[in-house]
Scaffold this active site. Structure first.
Site, PDB file in Angstrom:
ATOM      1  N   ASN A 162       0.875  -1.172   0.000  1.00 13.58           N
ATOM      2  CA  ASN A 162       0.000   0.000   0.000  1.00 13.58           C
ATOM      3  C   ASN A 162       0.914   1.224   0.000  1.00 13.58           C
ATOM      4  O   ASN A 162       1.489   1.568   1.029  1.00 13.58           O
ATOM      5  CB  ASN A 162      -0.900  -0.032   1.241  1.00 13.58           C
ATOM      6  CG  ASN A 162      -1.727   1.234   1.379  1.00 13.58           C
ATOM      7  OD1 ASN A 162      -1.778   2.062   0.464  1.00 13.58           O
ATOM      8  ND2 ASN A 162      -2.371   1.391   2.529  1.00 13.58           N
ATOM      9  N   TRP A 163       1.019   1.845  -1.147  1.00 10.61           N
ATOM     10  CA  TRP A 163       1.956   2.974  -1.272  1.00 10.61           C
ATOM     11  C   TRP A 163       1.431   4.254  -0.628  1.00 10.61           C
ATOM     12  O   TRP A 163       2.143   5.230  -0.525  1.00 10.61           O
ATOM     13  CB  TRP A 163       2.257   3.240  -2.751  1.00 10.61           C
ATOM     14  CG  TRP A 163       2.990   2.139  -3.454  1.00 10.61           C
ATOM     15  CD1 TRP A 163       3.310   0.904  -2.972  1.00 10.61           C
ATOM     16  CD2 TRP A 163       3.497   2.172  -4.799  1.00 10.61           C
ATOM     17  NE1 TRP A 163       3.973   0.176  -3.918  1.00 10.61           N
ATOM     18  CE2 TRP A 163       4.097   0.936  -5.051  1.00 10.61           C
ATOM     19  CE3 TRP A 163       3.476   3.139  -5.819  1.00 10.61           C
ATOM     20  CZ2 TRP A 163       4.699   0.625  -6.275  1.00 10.61           C
ATOM     21  CZ3 TRP A 163       4.068   2.838  -7.036  1.00 10.61           C
ATOM     22  CH2 TRP A 163       4.675   1.595  -7.255  1.00 10.61           C
ATOM     23  N   LYS A 164       0.156   4.260  -0.276  1.00  9.25           N
ATOM     24  CA  LYS A 164      -0.474   5.444   0.332  1.00  9.25           C
ATOM     25  C   LYS A 164      -0.244   6.671  -0.551  1.00  9.25           C
ATOM     26  O   LYS A 164      -0.251   6.547  -1.776  1.00  9.25           O
ATOM     27  CB  LYS A 164       0.027   5.625   1.774  1.00  9.25           C
ATOM     28  CG  LYS A 164      -0.139   4.340   2.609  1.00  9.25           C
ATOM     29  CD  LYS A 164       0.095   4.539   4.079  1.00  9.25           C
ATOM     30  CE  LYS A 164      -0.083   3.204   4.799  1.00  9.25           C
ATOM     31  NZ  LYS A 164       0.009   3.321   6.250  1.00  9.25           N
ATOM     32  N   HIS A 173      -9.453   1.491   4.852  1.00 10.41           N
ATOM     33  CA  HIS A 173      -8.181   1.643   5.574  1.00 10.41           C
ATOM     34  C   HIS A 173      -8.386   2.578   6.771  1.00 10.41           C
ATOM     35  O   HIS A 173      -9.160   3.527   6.690  1.00 10.41           O
ATOM     36  CB  HIS A 173      -7.110   2.198   4.628  1.00 10.41           C
ATOM     37  CG  HIS A 173      -5.740   2.094   5.218  1.00 10.41           C
ATOM     38  ND1 HIS A 173      -5.281   2.980   6.150  1.00 10.41           N
ATOM     39  CD2 HIS A 173      -4.752   1.179   5.036  1.00 10.41           C
ATOM     40  CE1 HIS A 173      -4.051   2.621   6.519  1.00 10.41           C
ATOM     41  NE2 HIS A 173      -3.710   1.531   5.857  1.00 10.41           N
ATOM     42  N   GLU A 227      -6.690   4.914   7.857  1.00 14.25           N
ATOM     43  CA  GLU A 227      -6.429   6.332   7.567  1.00 14.25           C
ATOM     44  C   GLU A 227      -7.645   6.971   6.913  1.00 14.25           C
ATOM     45  O   GLU A 227      -7.938   8.150   7.145  1.00 14.25           O
ATOM     46  CB  GLU A 227      -5.161   6.453   6.699  1.00 14.25           C
ATOM     47  CG  GLU A 227      -3.911   6.159   7.532  1.00 14.25           C
ATOM     48  CD  GLU A 227      -2.768   5.522   6.774  1.00 14.25           C
ATOM     49  OE1 GLU A 227      -2.755   5.569   5.531  1.00 14.25           O
ATOM     50  OE2 GLU A 227      -1.878   4.969   7.443  1.00 14.25           O
ATOM     51  N   GLU A 283      -5.279  -4.686  10.608  1.00 16.41           N
ATOM     52  CA  GLU A 283      -4.250  -3.671  10.834  1.00 16.41           C
ATOM     53  C   GLU A 283      -4.586  -2.892  12.099  1.00 16.41           C
ATOM     54  O   GLU A 283      -5.344  -1.904  12.037  1.00 16.41           O
ATOM     55  CB  GLU A 283      -4.195  -2.691   9.656  1.00 16.41           C
ATOM     56  CG  GLU A 283      -3.926  -3.325   8.318  1.00 16.41           C
ATOM     57  CD  GLU A 283      -3.340  -2.324   7.330  1.00 16.41           C
ATOM     58  OE1 GLU A 283      -2.314  -2.653   6.718  1.00 16.41           O
ATOM     59  OE2 GLU A 283      -3.888  -1.212   7.185  1.00 16.41           O
ATOM     60  N   GLY A 313       2.711   2.329  10.958  1.00 17.45           N
ATOM     61  CA  GLY A 313       3.682   3.416  10.828  1.00 17.45           C
ATOM     62  C   GLY A 313       4.393   3.767  12.124  1.00 17.45           C
ATOM     63  O   GLY A 313       5.014   4.818  12.231  1.00 17.45           O
ATOM     64  N   SER A 357       3.621  -1.994  10.452  1.00 19.63           N
ATOM     65  CA  SER A 357       5.071  -2.056  10.694  1.00 19.63           C
ATOM     66  C   SER A 357       5.686  -3.398  10.288  1.00 19.63           C
ATOM     67  O   SER A 357       6.635  -3.875  10.930  1.00 19.63           O
ATOM     68  CB  SER A 357       5.398  -1.731  12.161  1.00 19.63           C
ATOM     69  OG  SER A 357       4.959  -0.417  12.477  1.00 19.63           O
ATOM     70  N   GLY A 370       2.936  -1.047   4.322  1.00 19.24           N
ATOM     71  CA  GLY A 370       2.942   0.379   4.001  1.00 19.24           C
ATOM     72  C   GLY A 370       4.348   0.862   3.689  1.00 19.24           C
ATOM     73  O   GLY A 370       4.878   0.639   2.599  1.00 19.24           O
ATOM     74  N   GLY A 371       4.967   1.509   4.657  1.00 19.25           N
ATOM     75  CA  GLY A 371       6.273   2.142   4.449  1.00 19.25           C
ATOM     76  C   GLY A 371       7.306   1.243   3.788  1.00 19.25           C
ATOM     77  O   GLY A 371       8.038   1.677   2.875  1.00 19.25           O
TER      78      GLY A 371
END
Ligand code: 13P
Length: 255
Positions: free
Chosen positions: A11-13, A96, A98, A169, A175, A216, A237-238
């Site tokens: 997930n590149w966000k 998600h 976010e 999640e 994150g 994470s 993610g990251g």
């Protein structure tokens, strides 16, 4: 025992222009090509979908978007419809945390999106997870069960072979560098997520749905999650923004 093919999704966000996406995918392709028995999924921003889809056209890498609206067309300025995405994507991330936290998405809205995605043969990756406050109050099971149930209400899941993916999640693990414990995630999937699905659609479907962990995940801890019988992959993610790291996580899923 149901056979569930592991799925590792990036997930590149809100990261990567189309030009930057092109470079990242070019760096990913040689490493991902050698990974067998794992489904690899990239979820770039809308503006990079076309560039990425062209690059991965002749590979087994799958493409997904990060959000969509449930209406098919009309006066909804700024929104993207299921059929617009279905030209490029096989998957769609929905609900998600976010989106829930910053854009006010409710379980009911997630449900409308899930049903619209299914109607267009997009596989929803439905994100669920409790906040730190809910976790500390001992409410994780109740919150997650409700998110799963309300996302799936009225969904036609019995027709397709791989209709939905659930991504657990926990918000406090996203994150933060503070991943959940693999054992704790496994228990929550076994005791809460699969029974909730089974209660709605039967045990056979509950055993077939893939449930991912997200929060994470990196190339150092991925193996521990994938070793758990209930965890069928990761939503990253990251760590999905670095080619070597994402390849490493996909390798860890090879078993
Ligand atoms: P991080 O891997 O950056 O913690 O993000 C997880 C996530 O939100 C994936 O959807």
């Amino acid at each position: 025992m149901a056979m569930r093919v592991p799925l590792v999704a990036g997930n590149w966000k809100l990261n990567k222009t189309a030009t930057e996406a092109y470079k990242l995918v070019a760096d990913l392709m040689p490493g991902l090509r050698n990974i067998q028995g794992v489904e690899k999924l990239l979820c770039p921003p809308f503006t990079a979908l076309m560039a990425v889809s062209r690059l991965i056209k002749d590979t087994d890498i799958r493409l997904g978007a990060q959000n969509m609206y449930w209406e098919e067309k009309g006066a909804y300025t700024g929104e993207i419809s299921p059929s617009m995405l279905a030209e490029f994507c096989q998957y769609i991330i929905l609900g998600h945390s976010e989106r829930r936290a910053y854009f006010g998405e409710t379980n009911e809205q997630v449900n409308r999106k899930v049903r619209a995605a299914l109607a267009h043969h997009l596989t929803p990756v439905i994100c669920v997870g409790e906040t730190l406050e809910e976790n500390e109050a001992g409410r994780a099971a109740g919150v997650v069960s409700r998110q799963v149930r309300e996302a799936l209400l009225g969904a036609d899941l019995l027709a397709g072979s791989d209709p939905v993916v659930i991504a657990y999640e926990p918000v406090w693990a996203i994150g933060t560098g503070r991943a959940a414990t693999a054992d704790g995630v496994n228990t929550l999937i076994r005791n809460v997520i699969r029974p909730t699905i089974a209660g709605m659609f039967g045990d056979d479907l509950a055993q077939r749905v893939r449930v991912l962990y997200g929060g994470s995940v990196n190339s150092g801890n991925a193996k521990e999650f994938f070793a758990q019988p209930e965890i069928d992959g990761a939503l990253v993610g990251g760590a999905s923004l670095d080619a070597r790291t994402f390849i490493g996580i996909c390798e860890a899923a090879q078993g």
